[in-house]
Design a protein around this motif. Structure first.
Motif, PDB file in Angstrom:
ATOM      1  N   VAL A 135       0.684  -1.410  -0.014  1.00  0.00           N
ATOM      2  CA  VAL A 135      -0.203   0.015  -0.124  1.00  0.00           C
ATOM      3  C   VAL A 135       0.988   1.386  -0.260  1.00  0.00           C
ATOM      4  CG1 VAL A 135      -1.715   1.232   1.188  1.00  0.00           C
ATOM      5  CG2 VAL A 135      -2.007  -1.068   1.226  1.00  0.00           C
ATOM      6  N   LEU A 136       1.740   1.194   0.539  1.00  0.00           N
ATOM      7  CA  LEU A 136       2.787   2.508   1.092  1.00  0.00           C
ATOM      8  C   LEU A 136       3.717   2.688  -0.587  1.00  0.00           C
ATOM      9  CD1 LEU A 136       4.230   1.753   4.614  1.00  0.00           C
ATOM     10  CD2 LEU A 136       2.649   3.783   3.709  1.00  0.00           C
ATOM     11  N   ALA A 137       3.849   1.646  -1.147  1.00  0.00           N
ATOM     12  CA  ALA A 137       4.706   1.620  -2.410  1.00  0.00           C
ATOM     13  C   ALA A 137       3.875   2.138  -3.402  1.00  0.00           C
ATOM     14  CB  ALA A 137       5.213   0.206  -2.903  1.00  0.00           C
ATOM     15  N   ASP A 138       2.379   1.556  -3.399  1.00  0.00           N
ATOM     16  CA  ASP A 138       1.331   2.343  -4.310  1.00  0.00           C
ATOM     17  C   ASP A 138       1.197   3.637  -4.519  1.00  0.00           C
ATOM     18  OD1 ASP A 138       0.992  -0.490  -5.583  1.00  0.00           O
ATOM     19  OD2 ASP A 138      -0.683  -0.723  -4.486  1.00  0.00           O
ATOM     20  N   MET A 139       1.178   4.007  -2.929  1.00  0.00           N
ATOM     21  CA  MET A 139       0.867   5.573  -2.752  1.00  0.00           C
ATOM     22  C   MET A 139       2.233   6.262  -3.096  1.00  0.00           C
ATOM     23  SD  MET A 139      -1.537   5.569   0.645  1.00  0.00           S
ATOM     24  CE  MET A 139      -0.460   4.971   1.675  1.00  0.00           C
ATOM     25  N   HIS A 140       3.222   5.893  -3.414  1.00  0.00           N
ATOM     26  CA  HIS A 140       4.725   6.318  -3.475  1.00  0.00           C
ATOM     27  C   HIS A 140       4.969   7.100  -2.345  1.00  0.00           C
ATOM     28  CE1 HIS A 140       4.255   5.312  -7.781  1.00  0.00           C
ATOM     29  NE2 HIS A 140       3.081   5.905  -7.642  1.00  0.00           N
ATOM     30  N   VAL A 141       5.032   6.686  -1.093  1.00  0.00           N
ATOM     31  CA  VAL A 141       5.248   7.320   0.142  1.00  0.00           C
ATOM     32  C   VAL A 141       6.426   6.733   0.950  1.00  0.00           C
ATOM     33  CG1 VAL A 141       3.057   8.671   0.354  1.00  0.00           C
ATOM     34  CG2 VAL A 141       3.225   6.499   1.413  1.00  0.00           C
ATOM     35  N   LEU A 142       6.922   5.760   0.484  1.00  0.00           N
ATOM     36  CA  LEU A 142       7.875   4.776   1.234  1.00  0.00           C
ATOM     37  C   LEU A 142       9.127   5.598   1.733  1.00  0.00           C
ATOM     38  CD1 LEU A 142       8.192   1.512  -0.740  1.00  0.00           C
ATOM     39  CD2 LEU A 142       7.683   1.793   1.357  1.00  0.00           C
ATOM     40  N   ILE A 149       9.396   4.599   9.580  1.00  0.00           N
ATOM     41  CA  ILE A 149       9.209   3.897  10.789  1.00  0.00           C
ATOM     42  C   ILE A 149       8.134   2.771  10.848  1.00  0.00           C
ATOM     43  CG2 ILE A 149       8.030   4.436  12.821  1.00  0.00           C
ATOM     44  CD1 ILE A 149       9.001   7.347  12.661  1.00  0.00           C
ATOM     45  N   ILE A 150       7.189   2.983  10.058  1.00  0.00           N
ATOM     46  CA  ILE A 150       6.044   1.695  10.016  1.00  0.00           C
ATOM     47  C   ILE A 150       6.866   0.519   9.273  1.00  0.00           C
ATOM     48  CG2 ILE A 150       4.079   0.909   8.548  1.00  0.00           C
ATOM     49  CD1 ILE A 150       3.276   3.739   8.734  1.00  0.00           C
ATOM     50  N   LEU A 151       7.583   0.701   8.262  1.00  0.00           N
ATOM     51  CA  LEU A 151       8.310  -0.459   7.614  1.00  0.00           C
ATOM     52  C   LEU A 151       9.407  -1.281   8.581  1.00  0.00           C
ATOM     53  CD1 LEU A 151       9.196   0.032   3.929  1.00  0.00           C
ATOM     54  CD2 LEU A 151       7.643  -1.805   4.554  1.00  0.00           C
ATOM     55  N   GLY A 152      10.072  -0.265   9.357  1.00  0.00           N
ATOM     56  CA  GLY A 152      11.004  -0.841  10.351  1.00  0.00           C
ATOM     57  C   GLY A 152      10.317  -1.541  11.276  1.00  0.00           C
ATOM     58  N   ALA A 153       9.372  -0.882  12.156  1.00  0.00           N
ATOM     59  CA  ALA A 153       8.400  -1.332  13.350  1.00  0.00           C
ATOM     60  C   ALA A 153       7.698  -2.684  12.562  1.00  0.00           C
ATOM     61  CB  ALA A 153       7.425  -0.386  13.674  1.00  0.00           C
ATOM     62  N   ARG A 376      -4.535   5.525   2.897  1.00  0.00           N
ATOM     63  CA  ARG A 376      -4.655   6.312   2.048  1.00  0.00           C
ATOM     64  C   ARG A 376      -5.330   7.861   2.409  1.00  0.00           C
ATOM     65  NH1 ARG A 376      -5.327   6.473  -4.316  1.00  0.00           N
ATOM     66  NH2 ARG A 376      -4.475   4.182  -4.067  1.00  0.00           N
ATOM     67  N   PHE A 377      -6.240   7.507   3.244  1.00  0.00           N
ATOM     68  CA  PHE A 377      -6.622   8.865   3.768  1.00  0.00           C
ATOM     69  C   PHE A 377      -5.560   9.521   4.803  1.00  0.00           C
ATOM     70  CE2 PHE A 377      -8.856  11.163   7.307  1.00  0.00           C
ATOM     71  CZ  PHE A 377      -9.674  12.057   6.528  1.00  0.00           C
ATOM     72  N   MET A 378      -4.788   8.780   5.432  1.00  0.00           N
ATOM     73  CA  MET A 378      -3.925   9.346   6.496  1.00  0.00           C
ATOM     74  C   MET A 378      -2.747   9.903   5.658  1.00  0.00           C
ATOM     75  SD  MET A 378      -5.087   8.797   9.274  1.00  0.00           S
ATOM     76  CE  MET A 378      -6.321   8.058   9.987  1.00  0.00           C
ATOM     77  N   PHE A 379      -2.385   9.370   4.634  1.00  0.00           N
ATOM     78  CA  PHE A 379      -1.145  10.021   3.657  1.00  0.00           C
ATOM     79  C   PHE A 379      -1.780  10.790   2.598  1.00  0.00           C
ATOM     80  CE2 PHE A 379       1.187   6.496   6.081  1.00  0.00           C
ATOM     81  CZ  PHE A 379       2.293   7.005   6.156  1.00  0.00           C
ATOM     82  N   ARG A 380      -3.005  11.546   2.769  1.00  0.00           N
ATOM     83  CA  ARG A 380      -3.427  12.253   1.745  1.00  0.00           C
ATOM     84  C   ARG A 380      -2.407  13.584   1.285  1.00  0.00           C
ATOM     85  NH1 ARG A 380      -6.074  13.038   6.235  1.00  0.00           N
ATOM     86  NH2 ARG A 380      -6.600  14.924   6.953  1.00  0.00           N
TER      87      ARG A 380
END
Length: 397
Positions: A135-142, A149-153, A376-380
């Motif tokens: 999901v993060l990759a699809d949104m281009h926010v990695l 932090i999310i990925l590491g956690a 998607r909403f949180m990273f808008r």
């Protein structure tokens, strides 16, 4: 129809169904991964039963998960992960403790056996790093700090989840828990993670000049894929999930991915294999297990699973403001294959009843389906910024 013909038809049907539904969801401005999961739910063996994935397809799905995490690792700099490492570890620990305590306590209050309460608590702990990474990759926010932090956690969470799974499996086995085996597992997991983050990137740096001397076409991607498969096997061998090894493999090559043009070439493989992983997650959700009495408990457990991850994982970031708290909390929310494995271990050991298993399946389904649109909403704002930058770059060309 048997053999290769049957396998090819399954490959075709799953790929097309997942991609078509993924496209529909993208057009509705919803994450495509959600469509791929729902394709598995609707067309799988427990609903319409049009497509019943074979064991071979489930194996392909596991390879798909490996490449989802390998791709995510390629976009995560080791230095960036080290910078957020302490914060990620705090998020992971809080995200393990809070769900386990809440799940265990609720099941005990209901009057369930201690062993069943332990299994439900353990199933609530696991974050599905594959779903979050996609999901993060699809949104281009990695590349954003909260995504790192999310990925590491999520990776630390999976390691802790695997250790907890070993504890749970020990409780389920007739011989009981073997503390020596558990200690070795923890030591191996810690050594593997530290080696991959701090030592392995230096080894790749020394390999770089020799890579240019290789005669094979696409030599860099061949070496990267070989190491990805090797580390995935090694992670599975020492008792962790294969996807953890894949993520670390991507991390090792992350600094060289742009120069070696790894991302576009690996993305092609991921684009093909990932739908099988998400379809398989959906296909495992058995909607027929539910009756009216179970639904209330399942909904309450699902709410506890959501709240415990959002609050537990978000708490270490409280000083950074609510946006960061909610982004990380929601990013850590989806359960997936690990939760289902924990429940399955309990069911096969006859410690967990069919109804408790159904509750875990329901909780897994709800958290998995809610996370992508909420993310998607949180990273808008970050998505909008990426789109503006992409538009500006196009105008300059």
């Amino acid at each position: 129809m048997h053999g290769p013909e049957q396998f090819l038809v399954e490959l075709f049907a799953i790929f097309v169904a997942a991609k078509v539904l993924g496209e529909v969801f993208e057009r509705l401005r919803l994450p495509g991964v959600l469509g791929e999961i729902l394709a598995g739910v609707g067309l799988g063996p427990y609903a319409l039963n049009w497509i019943a994935p074979s064991d071979t397809i489930y194996s392909v799905a596991e390879v798909g998960a490996i490449f989802v995490l390998f791709s995510a690792g390629l976009e995560t700099s080791p230095q960036a992960l080290i910078r957020v490492g302490r914060k990620s570890l705090l998020v992971a620990v809080a995200g393990v403790v809070a769900p386990f305590i809440l799940g265990f306590a609720y099941m005990k209050i209901r009057g369930d056996a201690t062993t069943e309460a332990v299994f439900v608590g353990a199933a609530m702990v696991a974050t599905s790093v594959g779903i979050t990474a996609r999901v993060l990759a699809d949104m281009h926010v990695l590349a954003t700090r909260t995504a790192q932090i999310i990925l590491g956690a999520a990776v630390f969470d999976d390691i802790l989840g695997m250790i907890l799974l070993a504890v749970v499996a020990g409780i389920a086995s007739p011989g009981g828990l073997h503390w020596l085996h558990l200690g070795i597992l923890i030591g191996e997991a810690a050594a593997f993670a530290l080696f991959m983050i701090f030592v392995a990137p230096h080894i790749v740096r020394r390999m770089q000049p020799r890579m240019e001397q290789l005669s094979s076409q696409n030599a860099s991607v061949i070496v990267a894929l070989a190491i990805c498969l090797l580390l995935s096997w090694l992670a599975a061998k020492i008792g962790m999930a294969a996807i953890i090894g894949a993520f670390f493999a991507g991390l090792v090559f992350a600094d060289y991915a742009p120069a070696w043009n790894l991302l576009p070439r690996v993305s092609g493989i991921t684009e093909f294999l990932a739908p099988y992983f998400f379809f398989a997650i959906g296909a495992r959700l058995n909607l027929q297990l539910f009756n009216e009495n179970l639904v209330t408990t399942a909904i309450f457990i699902s709410l506890l699973a959501i709240v415990s991850k959002v609050i537990g994982c978000g708490l270490p970031l409280f000083k950074e403001g609510w946006p960061a708290v909610l982004q990380v909390g929601v990013g850590m929310m989806p359960r997936g294959e690990v939760a289902l494995i924990v429940a399955l271990v309990g069911l096969q050991s006859q410690i967990v009843t069919q109804s408790t298993y159904a509750i875990v399946v329901f909780m897994t389904g709800i958290t998995t389906l809610l996370a992508p649109p909420l993310l998607r909403f949180m990273f808008r704002n970050e998505i909008r910024q990426h789109q503006e930058e992409a538009t500006a770059a196009t105008v300059q060309l």
